[in-house]
Design a protein around this motif. Structure first.
Motif, mmCIF file in Angstrom:
data_model
loop_
_atom_site.group_PDB
_atom_site.id
_atom_site.type_symbol
_atom_site.label_atom_id
_atom_site.label_comp_id
_atom_site.label_asym_id
_atom_site.label_seq_id
_atom_site.Cartn_x
_atom_site.Cartn_y
_atom_site.Cartn_z
ATOM 1 N N LYS A 713 0.769 -1.306 -0.082
ATOM 2 C CA LYS A 713 -0.072 -0.128 -0.097
ATOM 3 C C LYS A 713 0.883 1.089 -0.204
ATOM 4 N N LYS A 714 0.267 2.508 -0.490
ATOM 5 C CA LYS A 714 0.934 3.615 -0.534
ATOM 6 C C LYS A 714 1.086 4.226 0.936
ATOM 7 N N SER A 715 2.333 4.481 1.402
ATOM 8 C CA SER A 715 2.538 4.843 2.870
ATOM 9 C C SER A 715 3.596 5.511 2.941
ATOM 10 N N PHE A 716 3.939 6.353 4.048
ATOM 11 C CA PHE A 716 5.304 6.862 4.238
ATOM 12 C C PHE A 716 6.385 5.868 4.234
ATOM 13 N N LEU A 717 6.016 4.793 4.677
ATOM 14 C CA LEU A 717 7.383 3.714 4.392
ATOM 15 C C LEU A 717 7.488 3.323 3.024
ATOM 16 N N SER A 718 6.577 3.414 2.272
ATOM 17 C CA SER A 718 6.809 2.994 0.825
ATOM 18 C C SER A 718 7.691 4.348 0.160
ATOM 19 N N GLN A 719 7.266 5.322 0.509
ATOM 20 C CA GLN A 719 7.844 6.447 -0.008
ATOM 21 C C GLN A 719 9.370 6.523 0.595
ATOM 22 N N CYS A 720 9.578 6.189 1.637
ATOM 23 C CA CYS A 720 11.148 6.176 2.467
ATOM 24 C C CYS A 720 11.976 4.905 1.633
ATOM 25 N N LEU A 721 11.220 3.855 1.433
ATOM 26 C CA LEU A 721 11.923 2.669 0.529
ATOM 27 C C LEU A 721 12.291 3.179 -0.738
ATOM 28 N N SER A 722 11.349 3.658 -1.508
ATOM 29 C CA SER A 722 11.528 4.260 -2.802
ATOM 30 C C SER A 722 12.786 5.290 -3.076
ATOM 31 N N LEU A 723 12.884 6.322 -1.759
ATOM 32 C CA LEU A 723 13.804 7.341 -1.906
ATOM 33 C C LEU A 723 15.147 6.488 -1.544
ATOM 34 N N ALA A 724 15.106 5.524 -0.588
ATOM 35 C CA ALA A 724 16.486 4.969 -0.342
ATOM 36 C C ALA A 724 17.041 4.145 -1.082
ATOM 37 N N LEU A 725 16.120 3.344 -1.982
ATOM 38 C CA LEU A 725 16.847 2.726 -3.128
ATOM 39 C C LEU A 725 17.591 3.519 -4.026
ATOM 40 N N LYS A 726 17.556 4.638 -4.236
ATOM 41 C CA LYS A 726 18.338 5.697 -5.038
ATOM 42 C C LYS A 726 19.675 6.021 -4.374
ATOM 43 N N SER A 727 19.723 5.678 -2.999
ATOM 44 C CA SER A 727 21.076 5.962 -2.676
ATOM 45 C C SER A 727 22.160 5.211 -2.993
ATOM 46 N N ASN A 728 21.980 3.836 -3.384
ATOM 47 C CA ASN A 728 23.112 2.867 -3.736
ATOM 48 C C ASN A 728 24.259 2.873 -2.625
ATOM 49 N N GLN A 729 23.998 3.024 -1.306
ATOM 50 C CA GLN A 729 24.931 3.084 -0.440
ATOM 51 C C GLN A 729 25.319 1.595 -0.155
ATOM 52 N N LYS A 730 26.549 1.243 -0.201
ATOM 53 C CA LYS A 730 27.024 0.119 0.291
ATOM 54 C C LYS A 730 27.872 0.167 1.669
ATOM 55 N N ASN A 731 27.047 0.691 2.431
ATOM 56 C CA ASN A 731 27.473 1.063 3.958
ATOM 57 C C ASN A 731 27.137 -0.233 4.832
ATOM 58 N N ILE A 732 28.335 -0.388 6.067
ATOM 59 C CA ILE A 732 28.106 -1.444 6.779
ATOM 60 C C ILE A 732 26.873 -1.229 7.590
ATOM 61 N N TYR A 733 26.176 -0.052 7.751
ATOM 62 C CA TYR A 733 25.162 0.152 8.741
ATOM 63 C C TYR A 733 24.044 -0.093 8.033
ATOM 64 N N PHE A 734 23.897 -0.366 6.832
ATOM 65 C CA PHE A 734 22.686 -0.658 6.248
ATOM 66 C C PHE A 734 22.584 -2.015 5.528
ATOM 67 N N LYS A 735 22.878 -2.885 6.445
ATOM 68 C CA LYS A 735 22.780 -4.369 5.915
ATOM 69 C C LYS A 735 21.463 -4.998 5.488
ATOM 70 N N HIS A 736 20.511 -4.465 6.026
ATOM 71 C CA HIS A 736 18.971 -4.731 5.790
ATOM 72 C C HIS A 736 18.582 -4.293 4.432
ATOM 73 N N LEU A 737 18.962 -2.972 4.388
ATOM 74 C CA LEU A 737 18.563 -2.341 3.079
ATOM 75 C C LEU A 737 19.232 -2.805 1.875
ATOM 76 N N SER A 738 20.673 -3.274 2.052
ATOM 77 C CA SER A 738 21.527 -3.885 1.051
ATOM 78 C C SER A 738 20.723 -4.978 0.603
ATOM 79 N N LEU A 739 20.233 -5.974 1.518
ATOM 80 C CA LEU A 739 19.597 -7.308 1.246
ATOM 81 C C LEU A 739 18.267 -6.842 0.365
#
Length: 869
Positions: A713-739
């Motif tokens: 569903k459309k929510s603030f969470l879906s917006q955050c994930l959509s924006l976050a996937l543009k970061s392409n950060q390979k940071n050790i802090y973001f293991k969940h997002l990397s997966l």
């Protein structure tokens, strides 16, 4: 014929023989049987009547209960829910403000004194037992708790009258027992029944009796501490008698009794037998304060106002500590809205001055008085009385804080007004009634201010306005009390108040005197109240504070050290804001201070911020801003680890929304990682609607990348994930997002028509089409054709099941991947036909890589949880 009988008697007597068996039966057995028959009939009749009476009693009892429920209880509860006395809470402020209790109520934490020190809320504390005492400080929320419980039970009774208790709310201050009471067991029971009968409800008294004997009454007795001492003994006996009487009527009857904590300490043994369960209301936590602000009806700019007020309180720890009292917090927010934010005080002193002035002379008193002089003289009189009472109390170290003796107050009023005892008592009652600043604990024995800080402010007011040598006397007493452990903090709040209240011409000397005490914490608070950052002691204070903070932590970031660090940052920030108006040569730069503190090791700062966040995560933002710390880029783990604290989460969300594109992507990356790691964060963000301003600001980017109708569903969470996937950060802090980035986004899913709102239509069309085309062929074909046709039919039906499972499996996959609850379970009938159409096995093969990623995510979450434990 008569002669024949007569001449036949001799012959009869000659042939007559006695049959003893017949004689025994006739003379003994038959009469006994007759008697026994009568006895049996009598007892059978009696027993039958008793059994029938019992059965009819049982039936009529439940019929009455049902009738009472439908005809009386609902009507009674509707009337009570419409009663404004239990619907609104009054907030003392410049305007008479009444707020809806259902909208503003924040879950109060209720501590229960059992072996485990259990905690409850208003929703479940009634499970503790049927006789509960509830204690709390003035303004802690006892009355609002009772009103909320009462209203909740009235609402439940409207929905399920047959399963509810009859709720009754009674303010004990209005209960006046007669001089002679014949039966203490039933007097209060009869009194309550008489009170409830005043409601215009059909046979409400019968309803009361029925519930007392069946489902039970829920009697809420509010304000035991408000009962006069002359009435208390009788009323205590009546309350205990009520408890015993209700226990005899039904095991389902409940009584809740509220009082102030200090009063409870004096009378607790009076109720130890009949009220064995003791509960205590806890003050608001920082999260509770934030929750309260989110429920306040701000007229406009709601989010901005919430953030502003909460930040103001964060910067003033003593003010926020005072606002942990629900009443004071309500007053603060009410004044803030009435003055359009100007109550956001330059100093704590200004806030208290404004509030006490309004309370000392309420709006209705202003309306009554047409003569300005009468208003001014009454205000000054009350300030003198309350100030002298507060001052005399605080300088008497033998008295417990905020526990004042009534006789001392009467003596003070007599001295000021030159009146007799009766007049002094009338004045005391009027002040208590009209201002609400003081309340009696025991009638004509003891009283207290609604909060200790009001007592301290009024004492400071008396020192600054009513004493010629007030400051010197205060300083002398503080030095004297400081030598003893119990007196060290006695006047520690009075001094900053006094510094802010004294005329400007005296403040220079006051700050000089305080600087010689060598107490940086006290000095910090006095600078905040006076704003004299151009004082000659300012530079010395800064140097000394830095030195003590650097020497004081020794690698251990305790609560006291963290509080001192935060207060130091608040003072420096306030001074920098005042630099221009005070013609200060330059602002204070703390960069060198932090470099020295950290010795260029970010690990140390991470420890400081982590320790600080455990106490108050929202305050970390303020500390970071004031210390020029880049929390987002240098310490994202602090944000991730504390995002479950709702005030903190709201501040992160505000940062994201108000940032430019690059910063918004960085904030969304951190927020998305927090959501993927912590279920609470994910659930909260998923319930927040999309931010339209965010979509407008970044309209050139696709913020629906992680959205697909029917799947996510459309929510603030879906917006955050959509924006976050543009970061392409390979940071050790973001293991969940990397997966998560390895999964196909919901918008990339094939056959979208099978996942959207038309998937059921597709399913129906497929089944109907297969039936219309294939079944007629099946009926007319030969045996071989029928087998082929049946095979095709099975394929069609397998496709239908596939469509159904396709949507269910994908929704389940994305729910679990986003750390949400898995609500997409397959229907039972689908599971049963899996052996015919093995779609489950098929999906395990088709979605093998996706489920492999999901398993890694869940394993990572489990490992993080174990590390925390």
């Amino acid at each position: 014929m008569f002669l024949t009988i007569l001449f036949g008697i001799p012959n009869f007597l000659k042939s007559f023989r006695i049959d003893f068996t017949s004689v025994a039966l006739t003379v003994i057995a038959i009469p006994l049987l007759m008697v026994l028959r009568k006895v049996v009939i009598k007892y059978v009749k009696d027993w039958g009547e008793y059994a029938i009476d019992g059965m009819m009693y049982f039936i009529s009892r439940h019929i009455k209960q049902s009738v009472a429920s439908s005809l009386s209880l609902k009507r009674y509860c509707k009337l009570q829910l419409g009663n404004e006395a239990v619907k609104y809470l009054n907030v003392p402020s410049t305007r008479d403000l009444n707020i809806d209790i259902d909208k503003i109520f924040v879950n109060l934490t209720i501590s229960y004194n059992d072996e485990n020190e259990s905690e409850f809320t208003h929703n479940d504390f009634l499970t503790v037992g049927n006789r509960i005492k509830v204690m709390g400080d003035p303004g802690a929320g006892k009355s609002s708790l009772i009103k909320r419980v009462f209203r909740n039970n009235c609402k439940n009774a409207l929905k399920k009258p047959s399963k509810s208790k009859l709720p009754i709310l009674l303010e004990l201050k209005n209960v006046i027992p007669p001089s002679k009471i014949k039966n203490y067991q039933t007097w209060l029971y009869d009194y309550i029944k008489a009170e409830i009968s005043k409601n215009k409800v059909y046979k409400i008294e019968d309803c009361f009796e029925n519930y007392a004997q069946n489902k039970g009454l829920l009697i809420l007795l509010d304000g035991l501490d408000e009962v006069s001492s002359t009435m208390y003994t009788k009323l205590a006996d009546c309350i205990n008698g009520l408890s015993s009487h209700l226990r005899d009527l039904s095991e389902h009857n409940s009584i809740i009794l509220t009082m102030r904590t200090q009063f409870y300490q004096q009378i607790k043994w009076d109720y130890s037998a009949n009220f064995p369960h003791s509960c205590f209301l806890k003050p608001f936590s920082p999260s509770d304060i934030y929750d309260f602000l989110t429920k306040w009806n701000f007229e406009k700019d709601r989010d901005r106002n919430i953030s502003r007020v909460y930040s103001d309180l964060t910067d003033k720890p003593t003010l926020r500590d005072m606002c942990s009292n629900p009443l004071i917090l309500s007053m603060y927010v009410a004044e803030d809205q009435i003055t359009k934010g100007s109550v956001s005080p330059e100093s704590r002193t200004q806030f208290y001055k404004k509030i006490t002035e309004e309370l000392i002379i309420k709006r209705r008193l202003k309306q009554k008085s047409n003569i300005p002089g009468a208003y001014s003289s009454l205000k000054e009189q009350r300030e003198r009385i309350l100030g002298k009472i507060a001052y005399d109390h605080l300088i008497n170290i033998e008295q417990s804080s905020n526990s004042l003796k009534f006789k001392n107050a009467i003596k003070t009023i007599k001295d000021i007004l030159a009146c007799d005892n009766l007049k002094a008592e009338l004045v005391f009652d009027e002040i208590a009634r009209e201002t609400g600043l003081i309340t009696e604990e025991r009638y004509r024995e003891s009283f207290r201010f609604i909060h200790l800080t009001f007592c301290e402010f009024l004492a400071a007011f008396e020192i600054s306005q009513g004493m010629t040598e007030g400051w010197n006397q205060l300083l002398k007493l503080h030095k004297k009390f400081y030598q003893t452990a119990e007196g060290k903090s006695r006047l520690i709040e009075v001094i900053p108040f006094a510094a802010g209240l004294f005329p400007r011409i005296q403040r220079e000397q006051i700050l000089y005197d305080i600087s010689k005490l060598e107490d940086e914490t006290l000095m910090s608070r006095c600078f905040l109240e006076t704003k004299l950052y151009n004082h000659k002691s300012w530079s010395t204070f800064i140097t000394s504070s830095k030195k003590n903070l650097l020497a004081g932590h020794e690698g251990r970031f305790g609560e006291k050290w963290l509080q001192d660090l935060h207060l130091f940052n608040v003072v420096v920030r306030d001074a920098n804001l005042s630099a221009e108006s005070l013609n200060l040569t330059e602002a204070i730069n703390l960069n060198e201070f932090y470099k020295t503190l950290l010795e260029n090791e970010k690990i140390s700062l991470n420890q400081i911020l982590g320790a600080y966040a455990n106490q108050d995560a929202a305050a970390v933002f303020r500390l970071a801003e004031m210390s020029n710390i880049d929390l987002k880029n240098d310490f994202p783990t602090i944000i991730i680890n504390n995002a479950h604290q709702l005030p903190f989460l709201a501040l992160v969300k505000e940062k994201l929304v108000s940032s430019n594109l690059d910063e918004a992507i960085e904030w969304s990356t951190i927020l998305a990682e927090a959501a993927l790691e912590k279920k609470l964060v994910s659930l909260v963000l998923n319930e927040i609607p999309i931010d339209t301003e965010l979509e407008k600001k970044f309209s050139e980017f696709d913020l629906n990348l992680w959205y697909q109708e029917g799947l996510v569903k459309k929510s603030f969470l879906s917006q955050c994930l959509s924006l976050a996937l543009k970061s392409n950060q390979k940071n050790i802090y973001f293991k969940h997002l990397s997966l998560l980035s390895q999964l196909k986004t919901p918008s990339e899913v094939k056959f979208k028509i099978l996942t959207g709102k038309y998937f059921l239509l597709c399913l129906v069309i497929l089944i109907l089409t297969s039936s219309v085309i294939i079944l007629p062929v099946l009926a007319k074909s030969d045996e071989k054709s029928r087998l082929v046709t049946l095979f095709l039919l099975m394929i069609f039906y397998s496709g239908s099941i596939y469509i159904l499972n396709y949507r269910i499996y994908l929704r389940s996959l994305y729910d679990l991947a986003m750390n949400l609850e898995n609500t997409q379970d397959r229907p039972t009938w689908v599971k049963k036909i899996d052996f015919l159409f093995p779609t489950a096995a098929l999906f395990k093969i088709l979605l093998k890589s996706e489920y492999s990623i999901l398993n890694k995510l869940q394993l990572l979450r489990g490992n993080n949880s174990e590390k925390k434990h």
